[in-house]
Design a protein around this motif. Sequence first.
Motif, PDB file in Angstrom:
ATOM      1  N   UNK A 544      88.940  43.449 -32.107  1.00 30.73           N
ATOM      2  CA  UNK A 544      88.946  42.003 -31.888  1.00 30.73           C
ATOM      3  C   UNK A 544      89.198  41.259 -33.197  1.00 30.73           C
ATOM      4  N   UNK A 545      89.846  40.114 -33.064  1.00 32.46           N
ATOM      5  CA  UNK A 545      90.003  39.171 -34.178  1.00 32.46           C
ATOM      6  C   UNK A 545      89.625  37.787 -33.677  1.00 32.46           C
ATOM      7  N   UNK A 546      88.710  37.146 -34.386  1.00 32.52           N
ATOM      8  CA  UNK A 546      88.263  35.792 -34.055  1.00 32.52           C
ATOM      9  C   UNK A 546      88.785  34.841 -35.120  1.00 32.52           C
ATOM     10  N   UNK A 547      89.346  33.727 -34.691  1.00 37.11           N
ATOM     11  CA  UNK A 547      89.862  32.728 -35.625  1.00 37.11           C
ATOM     12  C   UNK A 547      88.893  31.572 -35.737  1.00 37.11           C
ATOM     13  N   UNK A 548      88.376  31.354 -36.946  1.00 39.54           N
ATOM     14  CA  UNK A 548      87.503  30.225 -37.235  1.00 39.54           C
ATOM     15  C   UNK A 548      88.391  29.108 -37.775  1.00 39.54           C
ATOM     16  N   UNK A 549      88.787  28.196 -36.907  1.00 39.76           N
ATOM     17  CA  UNK A 549      89.741  27.155 -37.304  1.00 39.76           C
ATOM     18  C   UNK A 549      89.117  26.143 -38.257  1.00 39.76           C
ATOM     19  N   UNK A 550      87.820  25.932 -38.160  1.00 43.19           N
ATOM     20  CA  UNK A 550      87.166  24.958 -39.036  1.00 43.19           C
ATOM     21  C   UNK A 550      87.166  25.424 -40.484  1.00 43.19           C
ATOM     22  N   UNK A 551      86.860  26.710 -40.699  1.00 46.53           N
ATOM     23  CA  UNK A 551      86.782  27.234 -42.067  1.00 46.53           C
ATOM     24  C   UNK A 551      88.062  27.931 -42.509  1.00 46.53           C
ATOM     25  N   UNK A 552      89.006  28.107 -41.590  1.00 46.74           N
ATOM     26  CA  UNK A 552      90.280  28.688 -41.953  1.00 46.74           C
ATOM     27  C   UNK A 552      90.210  30.156 -42.320  1.00 46.74           C
ATOM     28  N   UNK A 553      89.377  30.925 -41.588  1.00 43.50           N
ATOM     29  CA  UNK A 553      89.250  32.360 -41.865  1.00 43.50           C
ATOM     30  C   UNK A 553      89.339  33.143 -40.561  1.00 43.50           C
ATOM     31  N   UNK A 554      89.642  34.438 -40.708  1.00 42.35           N
ATOM     32  CA  UNK A 554      89.632  35.364 -39.577  1.00 42.35           C
ATOM     33  C   UNK A 554      88.442  36.301 -39.700  1.00 42.35           C
ATOM     34  N   UNK A 555      87.817  36.576 -38.561  1.00 47.27           N
ATOM     35  CA  UNK A 555      86.789  37.612 -38.473  1.00 47.27           C
ATOM     36  C   UNK A 555      87.401  38.795 -37.713  1.00 47.27           C
ATOM     37  N   UNK A 556      87.153  40.011 -38.177  1.00 44.76           N
ATOM     38  CA  UNK A 556      87.672  41.193 -37.512  1.00 44.76           C
ATOM     39  C   UNK A 556      86.570  42.171 -37.177  1.00 44.76           C
ATOM     40  N   UNK A 557      86.749  42.909 -36.085  1.00 45.25           N
ATOM     41  CA  UNK A 557      85.788  43.931 -35.682  1.00 45.25           C
ATOM     42  C   UNK A 557      86.536  45.085 -35.042  1.00 45.25           C
ATOM     43  N   UNK A 558      85.944  46.271 -35.135  1.00 43.86           N
ATOM     44  CA  UNK A 558      86.573  47.451 -34.561  1.00 43.86           C
ATOM     45  C   UNK A 558      85.514  48.376 -33.975  1.00 43.86           C
ATOM     46  N   UNK A 559      85.962  49.196 -33.044  1.00 42.67           N
ATOM     47  CA  UNK A 559      85.089  50.079 -32.282  1.00 42.67           C
ATOM     48  C   UNK A 559      84.346  51.077 -33.158  1.00 42.67           C
ATOM     49  N   UNK A 560      83.024  51.083 -33.064  1.00 44.26           N
ATOM     50  CA  UNK A 560      82.223  52.040 -33.833  1.00 44.26           C
ATOM     51  C   UNK A 560      82.185  53.410 -33.186  1.00 44.26           C
ATOM     52  N   UNK A 561      82.622  53.512 -31.926  1.00 44.33           N
ATOM     53  CA  UNK A 561      82.594  54.791 -31.217  1.00 44.33           C
ATOM     54  C   UNK A 561      83.854  55.617 -31.473  1.00 44.33           C
ATOM     55  N   UNK A 562      84.830  55.027 -32.144  1.00 46.37           N
ATOM     56  CA  UNK A 562      86.094  55.716 -32.397  1.00 46.37           C
ATOM     57  C   UNK A 562      86.437  55.638 -33.877  1.00 46.37           C
ATOM     58  N   UNK A 563      87.710  55.901 -34.199  1.00 45.28           N
ATOM     59  CA  UNK A 563      88.164  55.947 -35.595  1.00 45.28           C
ATOM     60  C   UNK A 563      88.565  54.588 -36.133  1.00 45.28           C
ATOM     61  N   UNK A 564      88.515  53.557 -35.311  1.00 50.08           N
ATOM     62  CA  UNK A 564      89.141  52.283 -35.634  1.00 50.08           C
ATOM     63  C   UNK A 564      88.630  51.584 -36.880  1.00 50.08           C
ATOM     64  N   UNK A 565      89.439  50.615 -37.309  1.00 51.55           N
ATOM     65  CA  UNK A 565      89.097  49.858 -38.513  1.00 51.55           C
ATOM     66  C   UNK A 565      89.742  48.481 -38.448  1.00 51.55           C
TER      67      UNK A 565
END
Length: 569
Positions: A544-565
């Motif tokens: 997932x990627x969340x866009x914080x439009x107020x602060x102008x940043x992206x938050x990212x997350x990835x599955x802890x059950x797999x190899x993701x990043x």
Amino acid sequence: MDIKTNKIRFVFLLILLVCLRQSLLGQDRITGRSFASRSEVIAPHAMAATSHPLATQVAIDILQQGGNAIDAAIAANATLGLMEPTGCGIGGDLFAIIWDEKTKQLYGLNASGRSPKSLTFEYFTKNGYKEIPSHGPLPVSVPGCVDGWFEMHKKFGSLPIDKILSPAINYAREGFPVTELISYYIQLSAPFLSKYPGFKDVFMPNGNAPDKGDIFKNPALANTYEKLATGGRDAFYKGDIAKTIAAYIKEQGGFLSYEDLAAHSSEWVKPVSTNYRGYDVWELPPNGQGIAALQMLNILEQYDVASMGFGSEEYIHLFTEAKKVAYEDRAKFYSDMAFNQIPVDKLISKNYAKERAQLIKERAARSYPAGKLKDGDTIYLTVADSHGNMVSLIQSNYRGMGSGMTPPGLGFILQDRGELFNIQDKNHFNAYAPGKRPFHTIIPSFITKDGKPWLSFGVMGGAMQPQGHVQIVVNLIDFGMNLQEAGDAPRIQHLGSSQPTGEEMTDGGTLYMESGFDYEVIRGLMKRGHKISYGDGIYGGYQAILKDTERGVYFGASESRKDGQASGY
């Protein structure tokens, strides 16, 4: 003081510490923060989240070379087709939802393939088939992935396609270390797929499937990618690649032909949505199953889910029954819209959800009726760039590595999506027909807030996907979790609903619960009539990627059950 007294005091102190910890965890029970594997990734310019760290890095590299989110998503998908053949590849299909910052709107792409035109419904009945086989030549449909890449690139791309495919080509020639999870799945598939011609040549070059840490090369796939880089999409659908696929399938007794490949095209579609507590949740219309998530959310919105608390008996019961209700409609209606008048607007309407919610009682239902209306492993990735473009993309072979059909010299396996047609009832919406898209399980998702992009996300795993989407949305909006917590929190999955392939639920199915839920809750659910399987099951993968439009940043997350990043800059 004797040793015995010290031991007693130590045990007593240990008990107190455990109780204190449980108390602290209990304070955070609604948010689920005790389950977070790590903090979110935050970056000011761009973000990528995929199911493999090297693919994520490829996406970031493309972005830093001046590419946009669409370029990076294609590059990452090509890399995953090499590095995670247990979930995806150019022998499979693709779906995407793209936020284009220039026009400030969402675009949906259905890049799924159709059934062979020379294969008929009668072929299956005359030959005594009750269902379409899971492997071999018969479930093979046209692979739509490559056309999907070129459609995305033509409409939104920035960098030349040869530059986009270059990282995957280099890894295919030079090799890469196989991860533990991918090694496990290849070794799991090898015993029954190795009987098909071509499989061993690609995935067992030394006679064995690769172990964790082994350097794996796929020069045949590198050659295929190079043909795409120089010859475009027609090199796949109208050139030597198409001829090789068609000849191979004919040799195996199948029906997919050169003409089927040459006639293929993707379709740009309008995403559909429902508003859940002020957030617009977007999915693609059928032949996929995305609107099941919208139907479930419409039912849940009628209840005060937040007050029930994460992991509560009340919430899990409500979620499960809402899923059962929605999946009865999924079994009846979801199919290729070119062949049917599917009442999508009514299925995802609030009024219809109110009617369906009235079916839900305090006890688990053994079955539900489908609605009366008048009128089927996978990878998911998401990328966001410095311009504000965002891509939500999902791609799959189906059944992990697909049909087992591995055409010579190409380096990939063809999908088996055709297995998901119904051959029990010729009048069913999802009944097999020539040139038809089968019911599809893979679904990307997107959320906007007040007309602005908020979240690009997906959850992999067959029938888990709409259920996973709903759990992520509820975790974020109702239970106030952050992006990483929402994915790390233990999940549930109900299996056994009626299916678009013809099976009907009569026994209520089984509720699979990941470890981490209270035993008292499990006992309460059993008293309500739910059949529980605790700790077992496959609960999907999440990016997932969340866009914080107020602060102008992206938050990212990835599955802890797999190899993701997730990674950004």
